[in-house]
Design an enzyme around this catalytic site. Structure first.
Site, PDB file in Angstrom:
ATOM      1  CG  ASN A   9      17.371  20.545  38.131  1.00 26.63           C
ATOM      2  OD1 ASN A   9      16.651  21.329  37.531  1.00 26.63           O
ATOM      3  ND2 ASN A   9      18.471  20.045  37.593  1.00 26.63           N
ATOM      4  CD  GLU A  36      18.890  22.273  34.300  1.00 24.22           C
ATOM      5  OE1 GLU A  36      18.969  22.276  33.062  1.00 24.22           O
ATOM      6  OE2 GLU A  36      18.536  21.284  34.965  1.00 24.22           O
ATOM      7  CE1 TYR A 107      22.189  20.120  36.716  1.00 27.48           C
ATOM      8  CE2 TYR A 107      23.099  22.113  35.751  1.00 27.48           C
ATOM      9  CZ  TYR A 107      22.373  20.954  35.627  1.00 27.48           C
ATOM     10  OH  TYR A 107      21.825  20.593  34.413  1.00 27.48           O
ATOM     11  CG  ASP A 150      20.527  17.269  39.108  1.00 27.86           C
ATOM     12  OD1 ASP A 150      20.824  16.063  39.194  1.00 27.86           O
ATOM     13  OD2 ASP A 150      20.106  17.803  38.063  1.00 27.86           O
ATOM     14  CG  ASN A 152      22.645  15.230  36.341  1.00 30.16           C
ATOM     15  OD1 ASN A 152      21.580  14.774  35.946  1.00 30.16           O
ATOM     16  ND2 ASN A 152      22.957  16.504  36.214  1.00 30.16           N
ATOM     17  CG  ASP A 252      13.379  17.205  34.238  1.00 31.86           C
ATOM     18  OD1 ASP A 252      13.750  18.106  35.029  1.00 31.86           O
ATOM     19  OD2 ASP A 252      14.049  16.878  33.243  1.00 31.86           O
ATOM     20  CG  HIS A 253      15.303  17.110  38.709  1.00 31.72           C
ATOM     21  ND1 HIS A 253      16.345  16.293  39.081  1.00 31.72           N
ATOM     22  CD2 HIS A 253      15.585  17.529  37.448  1.00 31.72           C
ATOM     23  CE1 HIS A 253      17.227  16.216  38.091  1.00 31.72           C
ATOM     24  NE2 HIS A 253      16.785  16.964  37.082  1.00 31.72           N
TER      25      HIS A 253
END
Length: 262
Positions: A9, A36, A107, A150, A152, A252-253
């Site tokens: 991501n 993303e 995603y 991702d 999540n 942040d991934h």
């Protein structure tokens, strides 16, 4: 034939184009799946990656949100994407490699902040998305396939920094982890990362909110590599590139990698 696959991501491919190029240069995955991307298809930096050798690309994008892409040094055969819930979101892209392996790049919606579909429509969207995918894979059993992205959701107790403290936090609630297990069962999927690294804390995401993400180490494993049961024995070499979370202006991934030998 050995193929190295990475998923990441990137949180804006145009903003972090240099980080993608660094990953390609240092890790040299044969296939890189991005989520993303946050840009329409005509704004995607195809040429920059093609000049490095990743000349094959299948991209689905939209301005400012979502967006998924598959970059490859190997030829890619497009596979019809899934418009989950018929919303027009660019959350799935798929392609077939020369060895016949199909790659699905997803995603999954994050789900907002409140784990209650009545007060938080974003959470309801996430649960409906998972339900739709589960039904799809149950009706169209995948074979010789890899699913990355991702997702999540951090499914296991050791996929989060504190199981007890995150039970009511979106990404680790019982309803989400249960639905992810149903999705895995529907497609006969195997968690390749945990097949290779069966024990211990393992994270792929650390919040931007932490002043020192590395020291705090309050992570979650939100990014996944799965394979259908007929393919899982050929998968290995799993790794989460934690160091990439510390690169300048990072996502942040962190990238998650695996290898398939066929």
């Amino acid at each position: 034939m050995s193929i190295k696959i990475a998923t990441w991501n990137i949180n804006s491919v145009r903003l972090r184009q240099g980080l993608v190029q660094r990953l390609l240069s240092e890790q040299a995955p044969d296939v890189l799946c991005l989520q993303e991307c946050k840009c329409p298809e005509d704004k995607f930096p195809y040429e920059a990656f093609a000049e490095m050798g990743w000349s094959h690309a299948i991209v689905r994008g939209e301005k400012g949100y979502n967006g998924v892409a598959i970059l490859s040094r190997l030829p890619l055969e497009p596979v019809p994407h899934r418009d989950v819930l018929d919303r027009g979101d660019t959350r799935h892209v798929a392609a077939r490699l020369p060895n016949g392996v199909t790659i699905h790049n997803f995603y999954i919606p994050a789900g907002g902040d409140i784990p209650d579909r009545e007060t938080n429509p974003k959470f309801g969207h996430k649960l409906d998305f998972l339900s739709d995918l589960t039904g799809w894979f149950a009706a169209h059993k995948p074979r010789k396939s890899i699913l990355v992205g991702d997702l999540n959701i951090a499914p296991r107790e050791d996929d989060v920094w504190s199981h007890k403290q995150l039970l009511k936090i979106i990404s680790h609630t019982p309803v989400e982890t249960s639905m992810l297990a149903d999705l895995m069962a529907a497609g006969d999927w195997v968690d390749v990362t945990r097949q290779d690294i069966p024990e211990g804390k393992l994270y792929s995401w650390w919040s931007y909110r932490a002043r020192d993400w590395d020291a705090a180490d309050k992570g979650r494993r939100l990014d996944h590599v799965w394979a259908t049961a007929d393919l899982a024995p050929a998968m290995g070499g799993s790794e989460i590139l934690r160091g990439a979370r510390g690169w300048e202006q990072p996502s942040d991934h962190a990238p998650v990698m695996a290898r398939i030998d066929l």
